[in-house]
Design a protein around this motif. Structure first.
Motif, mmCIF file in Angstrom:
data_model
loop_
_atom_site.group_PDB
_atom_site.id
_atom_site.type_symbol
_atom_site.label_atom_id
_atom_site.label_comp_id
_atom_site.label_asym_id
_atom_site.label_seq_id
_atom_site.Cartn_x
_atom_site.Cartn_y
_atom_site.Cartn_z
ATOM 1 N N GLY A 1 -1.533 -8.454 -0.168
ATOM 2 C CA GLY A 1 -0.471 -9.322 -0.667
ATOM 3 C C GLY A 1 0.188 -8.859 -1.956
ATOM 4 N N GLY A 2 -0.402 -7.863 -2.614
ATOM 5 C CA GLY A 2 0.186 -7.357 -3.864
ATOM 6 C C GLY A 2 1.559 -6.741 -3.621
ATOM 7 N N ILE A 3 2.439 -6.925 -4.579
ATOM 8 C CA ILE A 3 3.824 -6.457 -4.411
ATOM 9 C C ILE A 3 3.900 -4.949 -4.669
ATOM 10 C CG2 ILE A 3 6.204 -6.683 -5.215
ATOM 11 C CD1 ILE A 3 5.353 -9.534 -6.262
ATOM 12 N N VAL A 4 4.340 -4.206 -3.655
ATOM 13 C CA VAL A 4 4.532 -2.760 -3.803
ATOM 14 C C VAL A 4 5.885 -2.467 -4.455
ATOM 15 C CG1 VAL A 4 4.754 -0.564 -2.560
ATOM 16 C CG2 VAL A 4 3.066 -2.270 -1.812
ATOM 17 N N ASP A 5 6.893 -3.249 -4.059
ATOM 18 C CA ASP A 5 8.224 -3.080 -4.660
ATOM 19 C C ASP A 5 9.105 -4.236 -4.210
ATOM 20 O OD1 ASP A 5 10.114 -1.934 -6.260
ATOM 21 O OD2 ASP A 5 10.695 -0.348 -4.858
ATOM 22 N N ASP A 6 10.145 -4.487 -4.986
ATOM 23 C CA ASP A 6 11.201 -5.360 -4.477
ATOM 24 C C ASP A 6 12.369 -4.479 -4.049
ATOM 25 O OD1 ASP A 6 11.874 -4.782 -7.149
ATOM 26 O OD2 ASP A 6 12.853 -6.715 -7.468
ATOM 27 N N LEU A 7 13.058 -4.916 -3.006
ATOM 28 C CA LEU A 7 13.998 -4.048 -2.294
ATOM 29 C C LEU A 7 15.275 -4.797 -1.959
ATOM 30 C CD1 LEU A 7 11.444 -3.013 0.494
ATOM 31 C CD2 LEU A 7 12.010 -1.613 -1.497
ATOM 32 N N ILE A 8 16.324 -4.041 -1.754
ATOM 33 C CA ILE A 8 17.484 -4.605 -1.064
ATOM 34 C C ILE A 8 17.647 -3.832 0.235
ATOM 35 C CG2 ILE A 8 19.974 -4.992 -1.098
ATOM 36 C CD1 ILE A 8 19.800 -5.467 -4.055
ATOM 37 N N VAL A 9 17.759 -4.573 1.334
ATOM 38 C CA VAL A 9 17.958 -3.962 2.649
ATOM 39 C C VAL A 9 19.389 -4.261 3.091
ATOM 40 C CG1 VAL A 9 17.229 -3.924 5.054
ATOM 41 C CG2 VAL A 9 15.534 -4.245 3.246
ATOM 42 N N TYR A 10 20.160 -3.210 3.343
ATOM 43 C CA TYR A 10 21.518 -3.347 3.851
ATOM 44 C C TYR A 10 21.508 -3.048 5.341
ATOM 45 C CZ TYR A 10 22.968 -2.869 -1.070
ATOM 46 O OH TYR A 10 23.128 -3.041 -2.420
ATOM 47 N N ARG A 11 22.113 -3.900 6.108
ATOM 48 C CA ARG A 11 22.270 -3.581 7.534
ATOM 49 C C ARG A 11 23.600 -2.872 7.720
ATOM 50 N NH1 ARG A 11 21.908 -7.522 12.863
ATOM 51 N NH2 ARG A 11 22.069 -5.846 14.389
ATOM 52 N N LEU A 12 23.526 -1.577 7.985
ATOM 53 C CA LEU A 12 24.744 -0.762 8.073
ATOM 54 C C LEU A 12 25.344 -0.774 9.465
ATOM 55 C CD1 LEU A 12 23.665 2.359 5.961
ATOM 56 C CD2 LEU A 12 24.722 0.234 5.197
ATOM 57 N N GLY B 1 22.762 -10.056 9.349
ATOM 58 C CA GLY B 1 23.867 -9.610 10.206
ATOM 59 C C GLY B 1 24.396 -8.260 9.771
ATOM 60 N N PRO B 2 25.106 -7.562 10.680
ATOM 61 C CA PRO B 2 25.710 -6.282 10.285
ATOM 62 C C PRO B 2 26.615 -6.471 9.071
ATOM 63 C CG PRO B 2 25.907 -6.649 12.660
ATOM 64 C CD PRO B 2 25.408 -7.932 12.062
ATOM 65 N N GLY B 3 26.528 -5.546 8.136
ATOM 66 C CA GLY B 3 27.346 -5.646 6.937
ATOM 67 C C GLY B 3 26.783 -6.551 5.862
ATOM 68 N N ARG B 4 25.626 -7.138 6.131
ATOM 69 C CA ARG B 4 25.035 -8.010 5.118
ATOM 70 C C ARG B 4 23.833 -7.327 4.471
ATOM 71 N NH1 ARG B 4 27.108 -13.121 4.913
ATOM 72 N NH2 ARG B 4 26.421 -12.815 2.764
ATOM 73 N N ALA B 5 23.364 -7.905 3.373
ATOM 74 C CA ALA B 5 22.230 -7.351 2.653
ATOM 75 C C ALA B 5 21.244 -8.461 2.333
ATOM 76 C CB ALA B 5 22.699 -6.677 1.368
ATOM 77 N N ARG B 6 20.003 -8.085 2.085
ATOM 78 C CA ARG B 6 18.970 -9.088 1.828
ATOM 79 C C ARG B 6 18.024 -8.582 0.744
ATOM 80 N NH1 ARG B 6 17.017 -12.593 5.655
ATOM 81 N NH2 ARG B 6 19.220 -13.044 5.935
ATOM 82 N N TYR B 7 17.708 -9.457 -0.202
ATOM 83 C CA TYR B 7 16.679 -9.146 -1.198
ATOM 84 C C TYR B 7 15.324 -9.449 -0.585
ATOM 85 C CZ TYR B 7 13.886 -9.437 -5.485
ATOM 86 O OH TYR B 7 12.921 -9.252 -6.460
ATOM 87 N N THR B 8 14.400 -8.501 -0.635
ATOM 88 C CA THR B 8 13.093 -8.717 -0.026
ATOM 89 C C THR B 8 12.038 -7.907 -0.768
ATOM 90 O OG1 THR B 8 11.884 -8.725 2.069
ATOM 91 C CG2 THR B 8 13.407 -6.892 1.714
ATOM 92 N N MET B 9 10.823 -7.944 -0.261
ATOM 93 C CA MET B 9 9.736 -7.202 -0.886
ATOM 94 C C MET B 9 8.897 -6.508 0.166
ATOM 95 S SD MET B 9 8.343 -9.756 -3.832
ATOM 96 C CE MET B 9 9.474 -10.398 -5.069
ATOM 97 N N ILE B 10 8.232 -5.455 -0.284
ATOM 98 C CA ILE B 10 7.206 -4.819 0.533
ATOM 99 C C ILE B 10 5.874 -5.051 -0.170
ATOM 100 C CG2 ILE B 10 7.718 -2.555 -0.540
ATOM 101 C CD1 ILE B 10 6.802 -1.274 2.140
ATOM 102 N N CYS B 11 4.901 -5.567 0.587
ATOM 103 C CA CYS B 11 3.609 -5.923 0.008
ATOM 104 C C CYS B 11 2.489 -5.096 0.632
ATOM 105 C CB CYS B 11 3.316 -7.407 0.224
ATOM 106 S SG CYS B 11 4.344 -8.476 -0.783
ATOM 107 N N ARG B 12 1.378 -5.061 -0.095
ATOM 108 C CA ARG B 12 0.187 -4.412 0.452
ATOM 109 C C ARG B 12 -0.513 -5.378 1.410
ATOM 110 N NH1 ARG B 12 -2.802 -2.149 -4.910
ATOM 111 N NH2 ARG B 12 -3.517 -4.310 -4.883
ATOM 112 N N GLU B 13 -1.510 -4.864 2.098
ATOM 113 C CA GLU B 13 -2.306 -5.699 2.991
ATOM 114 C C GLU B 13 -2.905 -6.889 2.222
ATOM 115 O OE1 GLU B 13 -2.808 -6.539 6.504
ATOM 116 O OE2 GLU B 13 -2.675 -4.361 6.541
#
Lengths: 371, 125
Positions: free
Chosen positions: A95-106, A81-93
């Motif tokens: 499945g290997g982990i490229v990075d772990d991320l926090i995404v904020y919905r501004l 939701g707007p104003g919320r944040a989520r811990y997630t990851m970006i992976c390669r094709e």
């Protein structure tokens, strides 16, 4: 890549405070100001102030921003939701982990992706590449933000004295735009220490004013500046993974025990879906090495790369280790064969420069704050 | 930070006291202790060990790293500082005093130990 490290907007301030600086992912960052143990304990019991301006901010905007993120990342960003944040990851094709991320919905169609400093360029490149065909813009905002974190049980009171923003209404993993000490900032209730706390994204030109105001507001509460050294022991005690240690391109989220971040139920395809589905099945059939906690019986400190041993056999590998100020003993995170991963498993040790030092296997985290 | 005048120093950042009855005390300098960060584990040579100038005789572990401990002189160890073994933070809080590491009956001293002023220049402190 340039050979001279980048400096944050707070560089001169750190040096005036006598910080020991260190190269971190191409940035010259404060390692510690005086004793890293004192800094660690300040965050656990009072408050600590961190410069995290090396983190990589990437803004994704446009009508299909969320579709792009759902395609590019393994999480279900549509449900943020707007104003919320989520811990997630970006992976390669694969499945290997490229990075772990926090995404904020501004906003309705505006998101900020925060990547680890060392991976920021890779994540930016991947998002741009994956944006093809989406009506969305990926903007490099690494230079647009300084990031200051105030962490610890006293941090809500300290911050409240500098802002009218509704901090009580601000939940964990949420962020709202506001004004702190007269300076515009995105106030996020996130952190990497295991404590309550806030991360303040502001323009670099305002960073010094914000830092100074927080320092003054926190003086009576025992706030002190803190470096990356104690940030590492704090996150280790809290059982939080660190990219390059617990997370690498060689591991899928399922191998890292973080399969829950992968949301197969979301609509549409996402990068890595097929490989990750296979990894999920593998993990269900034959449990991979498990990420566990190790607590030393002695005083020698396990380090990343050291072998975990049992009965003379190598059964795992340490990914992070440090003396724990809170437990008073060395601790480590390690990937260990399932047969030796149960808490309380007997006879597990770490090979520390040729000596097998005994360790207790425990469930993560080592430390959880009282709510 | 100041390096006591009465001590001599090695380029490995140990200090050595003047010998009394042939026995000198060894520690690491404040500069070295600051560079290490909080010392959390000290493995010191044991009484009766023979140490050799410039060679490792133990290790000091800090939050971030482990460093070899070198002996600035050759000789026989006659005492190890049990207080430091029990509380390694003494190395940080009192490197030139309570944080001393071991005492050695000196058999041979290298010629290139530094004076306090020379060490200050060498270490930039």
């Amino acid at each position: 890549m340039s050979t001279s490290p980048r400096r944050t907007a707070l560089d001169a301030l750190h040096r005036s405070l006598g910080a020991t600086m260190t190269d971190f992912a191409g940035w010259d960052m404060p390692l510690r100001y005086a004793s890293e143990r004192d800094e660690h304990n300040a965050v656990r019991t009072r408050a600590g102030l961190f410069d995290l301006s090396h983190m990589g901010e990437i803004t994704v905007t446009g009508p299909q921003a969320v579709d792009l993120l759902d395609h590019a990342l393994v999480g279900n960003i549509s449900t943020v939701g707007p104003g919320r944040a989520r811990y997630t990851m970006i992976c390669r094709e694969d499945g290997g982990i490229v990075d772990d991320l926090i995404v904020y919905r501004l906003g309705d169609t505006e998101y900020m992706v925060v990547a680890n400093a060392g991976n920021a360029q890779t994540v930016l490149d991947a998002l741009r590449e994956r944006a093809a065909g989406f009506d969305a813009e990926v903007r490099d905002d690494r230079d647009a933000y300084a990031l200051i974190a105030v962490q610890g049980p006293e941090s809500p009171g300290i911050l409240a004295s500098l802002t009218d923003a509704d901090l009580e209404g601000l939940k964990y993993y949420a962020g709202l735009p506001g004004t702190v000490a007269g300076v515009p900032a995105l106030i996020a209730r996130t952190g990497y220490t295991g404590e309550d706390g806030f991360e303040l994204f502001t323009e670099p030109q305002h960073a010094e004013k914000l830092w100074t105001a927080l320092t003054e507001a926190g003086r009576d509460a025992g706030l002190i500046p803190c470096g990356l050294s104690c940030r590492d022991t704090l996150r280790l005690e809290a059982g939080m993974p660190l990219y390059g240690h617990e997370l690498t391109t060689a591991l899928t989220p399922f191998d890292a025990g973080l399969g829950r971040v992968v949301k197969f139920e979301k609509t549409g395809d996402f990068v890595g879906r097929e490989a990750l589905a296979a990894a999920a099945e593998r993990a269900a059939q034959a449990p991979p090495r498990k990420l566990v906690g190790l607590i030393a019986e002695g005083r020698r400190v396990p380090r990343a790369g050291m072998k975990v041993v049992a009965g003379g056999e190598v059964v795992g590998e340490v990914t992070s280790g440090a003396p724990s100020p809170t437990l008073g003993r060395p601790i480590a995170m390690a990937y260990v064969d399932a047969a030796h991963a149960a808490p309380g498993t007997e006879g597990v040790g770490v090979d520390i420069r040729g000596t097998h030092e005994p360790y207790e296997v425990v469930a993560l985290p080592f430390y959880k704050r009282a709510k | 930070m100041s390096n006591p005048q009465q001590l001599r120093y090695s380029k490995e950042h140990e200090w050595l006291s003047a010998a009394e009855d042939g026995v000198s005390t060894v520690g690491i300098t404040e500069f070295a202790a600051n560079a290490l960060g909080d010392v959390v584990y000290a493995q010191l040579p044991e009484v009766g060990d023979t140490v050799t100038a410039g060679e490792t005789c133990g290790e000091l572990e800090s939050t971030k790293s482990v460093s070899d401990l070198y002996s600035p002189v050759s000789g026989e160890v006659v005492e190890a500082n049990q207080d430091v073994v029990d509380d390694p933070s003494l190395v940080n809080s009192a490197p030139f005093e309570g944080g001393w590491l071991f005492k050695v009956r000196v058999s041979e001293e290298p010629k290139d130990l530094l004076s306090a002023d020379e060490y200050s220049e060498f270490s930039g402190n």
